[in-house]
Scaffold this motif. Structure first.
Motif, PDB file in Angstrom:
ATOM      1  N   GLU B  19       0.814  -1.220   0.000  1.00  0.00           N
ATOM      2  CA  GLU B  19       0.000   0.000   0.000  1.00  0.00           C
ATOM      3  C   GLU B  19       0.848   1.271   0.000  1.00  0.00           C
ATOM      4  OE1 GLU B  19      -2.787  -0.877   3.258  1.00  0.00           O
ATOM      5  OE2 GLU B  19      -4.327  -0.913   1.702  1.00  0.00           O
ATOM      6  N   GLY B  20       1.984   1.219  -0.629  1.00  0.00           N
ATOM      7  CA  GLY B  20       2.760   2.433  -0.827  1.00  0.00           C
ATOM      8  C   GLY B  20       2.440   3.028  -2.189  1.00  0.00           C
ATOM      9  N   TYR B  21       3.193   4.044  -2.558  1.00  0.00           N
ATOM     10  CA  TYR B  21       3.072   4.635  -3.892  1.00  0.00           C
ATOM     11  C   TYR B  21       4.341   5.421  -4.152  1.00  0.00           C
ATOM     12  CZ  TYR B  21       1.100   6.817  -8.016  1.00  0.00           C
ATOM     13  OH  TYR B  21       0.876   7.207  -9.313  1.00  0.00           O
ATOM     14  N   TRP B  24       6.635   6.613  -1.369  1.00  0.00           N
ATOM     15  CA  TRP B  24       5.976   6.486  -0.076  1.00  0.00           C
ATOM     16  C   TRP B  24       5.642   5.038   0.282  1.00  0.00           C
ATOM     17  CZ3 TRP B  24       3.371  10.264  -3.431  1.00  0.00           C
ATOM     18  CH2 TRP B  24       3.706  11.584  -3.137  1.00  0.00           C
ATOM     19  N   ILE B  26       3.719   2.680   3.725  1.00  0.00           N
ATOM     20  CA  ILE B  26       2.869   2.893   4.902  1.00  0.00           C
ATOM     21  C   ILE B  26       3.007   1.768   5.921  1.00  0.00           C
ATOM     22  CG2 ILE B  26       0.685   1.740   4.292  1.00  0.00           C
ATOM     23  CD1 ILE B  26      -0.622   4.571   4.896  1.00  0.00           C
TER      24      ILE B  26
ATOM     25  N   ALA D  23      -2.572   9.722   2.814  1.00  0.00           N
ATOM     26  CA  ALA D  23      -2.230   8.977   4.031  1.00  0.00           C
ATOM     27  C   ALA D  23      -0.730   8.786   4.205  1.00  0.00           C
ATOM     28  CB  ALA D  23      -2.919   7.605   3.992  1.00  0.00           C
ATOM     29  N   TRP D  24       0.038   9.167   3.180  1.00  0.00           N
ATOM     30  CA  TRP D  24       1.477   8.907   3.217  1.00  0.00           C
ATOM     31  C   TRP D  24       2.284  10.098   3.725  1.00  0.00           C
ATOM     32  CZ3 TRP D  24      -0.765   7.652  -1.845  1.00  0.00           C
ATOM     33  CH2 TRP D  24      -1.009   6.283  -2.011  1.00  0.00           C
ATOM     34  N   SER D  25       3.364   9.800   4.421  1.00  0.00           N
ATOM     35  CA  SER D  25       4.314  10.849   4.771  1.00  0.00           C
ATOM     36  C   SER D  25       5.710  10.280   4.581  1.00  0.00           C
ATOM     37  CB  SER D  25       4.109  11.317   6.202  1.00  0.00           C
ATOM     38  OG  SER D  25       4.293  10.238   7.086  1.00  0.00           O
ATOM     39  N   ILE D  26       6.704  11.179   4.581  1.00  0.00           N
ATOM     40  CA  ILE D  26       8.051  10.706   4.273  1.00  0.00           C
ATOM     41  C   ILE D  26       9.081  11.223   5.273  1.00  0.00           C
ATOM     42  CG2 ILE D  26       9.007  12.511   2.768  1.00  0.00           C
ATOM     43  CD1 ILE D  26       9.481  10.105   0.740  1.00  0.00           C
ATOM     44  N   LEU D  76       3.694  12.639  -9.077  1.00  0.00           N
ATOM     45  CA  LEU D  76       3.591  12.015  -7.751  1.00  0.00           C
ATOM     46  C   LEU D  76       4.300  10.670  -7.751  1.00  0.00           C
ATOM     47  CD1 LEU D  76      -0.147  12.604  -6.761  1.00  0.00           C
ATOM     48  CD2 LEU D  76       1.856  13.741  -5.810  1.00  0.00           C
ATOM     49  N   ARG D  77       4.073   9.904  -8.809  1.00  0.00           N
ATOM     50  CA  ARG D  77       4.640   8.559  -8.896  1.00  0.00           C
ATOM     51  C   ARG D  77       6.163   8.580  -8.751  1.00  0.00           C
ATOM     52  NH1 ARG D  77       4.357   4.084 -12.544  1.00  0.00           N
ATOM     53  NH2 ARG D  77       5.955   2.625 -11.792  1.00  0.00           N
ATOM     54  N   PHE D  79       7.894  11.125  -7.475  1.00  0.00           N
ATOM     55  CA  PHE D  79       8.291  12.045  -6.403  1.00  0.00           C
ATOM     56  C   PHE D  79       9.121  13.210  -6.961  1.00  0.00           C
ATOM     57  CE2 PHE D  79      10.463  13.052  -2.250  1.00  0.00           C
ATOM     58  CZ  PHE D  79       9.311  13.267  -1.514  1.00  0.00           C
TER      59      PHE D  79
END
Lengths: 263, 263, 263, 263
Positions: B19-21, B24, B26, D23-26, D76-77, D79
């Motif tokens: 469930e990443g992308y 990112w 998770i 929902a993602w953070s880095i 986004l994909r 980054f």
């Protein structure tokens, strides 16, 4: 007209189909699917969404039109026309993702994906960079090796992509361009140079018949170039695309050429 | 420990994986894939990209972990947790697109998709709206009918989705939730009510063993509820997910329960 | 014709503009920007990209057409026509993001955003759910309070959104629909019922003039309803949109109504 | 320690913040915003969404941290780390779109965007290609000329981007890199070569103090290079980012250097 006593010459007519997204469309898919023998179906990366993929496959299946995967860079905004620097393994995976998505919907629609054609900037990258050509070829090989079905590669003969595919044992379907001028080397005249685009419809038709029946094309400098092709490309997003497809189809049939899907 | 003379009881342990992308992530997929028997792999709509899909399938294949398609709404921003009003036929196509994409990469990775589990807001929609439940079931039926492989549906028993799937002849794998409280009706206690979440790890483990060995769970009101399940869900995105998975796995093995993938 | 001795009645004519994306377009923006007085410019969430936003603002500025922010759900695939369950605070932020993006490009193009109009499913959500109406109003208030400029809200009178905006002190511009039937309550006849759409062009023109000059509209049941509007909406994505805009504009000018941008 | 009788030397400490999505953070934004003086806030193209933009601006405002627009490719994909071939005018518009979106949310959060820093592959493109450098500079000029506020450009001295900005009259803030080795020409040692990355924390701190107080850095070949910088960059997405920021901040304060936001 085909000579007596010989099997009629045949050719496929391909076009980019299903290049809309959501509420947007770009070509008259409905009309084109009544004229071409093979549809290069966008797989959702540069265009296409699940509804469009399915509808396109269903219409293609109903009309006996072949289905190919028109894979591209992941770039709706750029319509796949902007080069993106994708690492080789990611590109392999991107191609497999698109192939799988289209294959599932094609199967449900009662047909299957029989070939692959890179789109736009990805197509150009595969003709210039080994990594990009190699990634496309590797994806096809992996897909077939995994039992997902045999895939041919539809592309211009003489390019790096065609050579790499042939070397790797991937069946290559040679493609001819109806509305583009050729160099004496059998490549396309760059769009920035004179003679890049053939706009006269009669000329387009004459070239189509000649390419299929004689396996040659007259280059921009007047020389005769060998150009044996199995499929002719009709650009779908130019104005007059339907008219061109209709005229070329009629000219080919008039000359006794059989129009037949690739697989 | 399993009683002498009887076949050992077995169960699957499933978790949401991949469930990443892009850059990112998770959850600790690497650790979880060493503990669960089945991976619910995100297919690119709410999470997941071609690289992640492939890497997840390859790791799963290498470790004998089963692969399921965790399909969701097309909503990276909302992580598939926001309801989207999708027309039924579009939802069917969206599910097929995700199934196809994952299937292709699973095949290349040497495995296959053996079940489907709806994610987040799509899961909730299928438990409440006939159209959403129906769309998921129809997608599974069409996928199987098209020769793409048999698919089971992993979901909670007693829900509308489970009922529709059973009626339609889709194999349903009953799923139990380790860290969630149950009502006397065998449904989940809503998160807004007391008793919705079980946080004590020992309690989680006891419930796991009881659900598998006795086919029951103690509801929030103290009544004993029949809950015969074939797979236990470990939430992957909570802190301590790996610890929970490890403890539950140990408790089950200690009790003689065999941990076995669904297919 | 305006009565002698009185100031001429005036009205704005608004239409959705800039609703393409990348290579795709959906309406004849060029023609419409020559006919309307105010452009509801898509801001990139349901349609529109930075190039389109800028081009649209530049053309609007050059022709003296006002610019409004047509904000929508973040859903290119659904063209903003699908309801998405967005938490209130997220919706406030989504609206502010769109407003800011358009404002920057409008400023560079030499104009400014003078009003806001919710699009599609967001518009419908604001007429039915307090949270959605409240979020849009709150975004406008915060934007103005932060010194980003005064914004009016363009919407149908009598809706929850209009009421909340008025209560909060947001200037509301009442909008009339030319091609839609009205109920005796002054709301729109649902599209599923007879009389929902007015297709006769002469009828559309008569209603336009009457709404502006008399402040009334004839409801589907024949009763006369008070409908004092400051802007008339021309739908841009129906076939014949340009023809409707041209005819309505001519009819209004013929009747002595001045066509004037909102700000 | 600053010498008696002189104004204390000051410097800004900047870091990339708000680089999550949904929902993602880095990175540990919360901790970093307590240590740096300036936040390079992602604007939604390579990372960031309206909720994150707002939350980041609010936290920055509350802590007196400056806000800069960290603009990137629309990817986004990837980054923002993959080069995309964007036509110059489109890139100008993309930068303005991002600037506007962040500016609106910054204003609502009670602060403003005071500088711009290109991210990832866009940053690299601006150091190599005139069109990319020119597009960023043009966007800043247009933004300022349109009354949207003065913007400085945060970038490495000696690069093509810095030169073009200076020539065009855009204020350039020279940036130093704490954990990267320098060549004798004052540029960064490529990551593929030895000495590219400084990992020893004490060494990082010594270099920071020296760069600020003496305006020099020791190159990988041992020569002393002039490197007068106004802001030091702490990479946020490496492990130990918070530890590095904390140590550098302490070392600078210990040496009497004042930490001060850019604007």
């Amino acid at each position: 007209m085909a000579e007596a006593g010989t099997a009629p010459v045949s050719v496929s007519l391909n076009s980019d189909i299903g290049e809309g997204y959501g509420a947007w469309s770009i070509a008259d898919d409905e009309a084109l699917l009544g004229l071409v023998t093979d549809a290069n179906v966008a797989c959702g990366f540069h265009a296409g969404d699940p509804d469009i993929l399915r509808r396109t496959c269903e219409t293609a299946a109903a009309r006996g039109v072949g289905v190919g995967a028109q894979v591209g860079f992941d770039d709706l905004r750029g319509f796949g026309r902007r080069f993106i620097q994708v690492p080789k393994q990611s590109l392999v995976n991107d191609v497999l993702f698109q192939l799988g998505a289209l294959s599932g919907l094609a199967a449900v629609a009662g047909t299957r994906v029989s070939y692959l054609k890179p789109h736009g900037a990805l197509y150009h990258a595969t003709t210039q960079h080994d990594d990009y050509a190699g990634a496309v070829v590797e994806a096809i090989l992996e897909y077939s090796a995994a039992g997902q079905g045999e895939l041919a590669l539809l592309c211009q003969p003489g390019t790096r992509l065609a050579e790499r595919a042939e070397t790797a044992g991937v069946p290559v379907v040679a493609e001819g361009f109806l509305d583009r001028g050729y160099t004496a080397d059998g490549l396309l005249v760059p769009r920035t140079e004179p003679g890049a685009v053939i706009t006269d419809l009669d000329e387009v038709c004459r070239r189509a018949v000649r390419m299929v029946q004689q396996g040659t094309v007259e280059a921009a400098d007047g020389t005769e170039v060998r150009m044996r092709v199995a499929s002719l490309c009709v650009h779908s997003d130019s104005s007059g695309a339907v008219e061109v497809a209709r005229a070329v189809r009629a000219a080919l049939e008039q000359a006794g050429v059989e129009l037949r899907p690739l697989a």
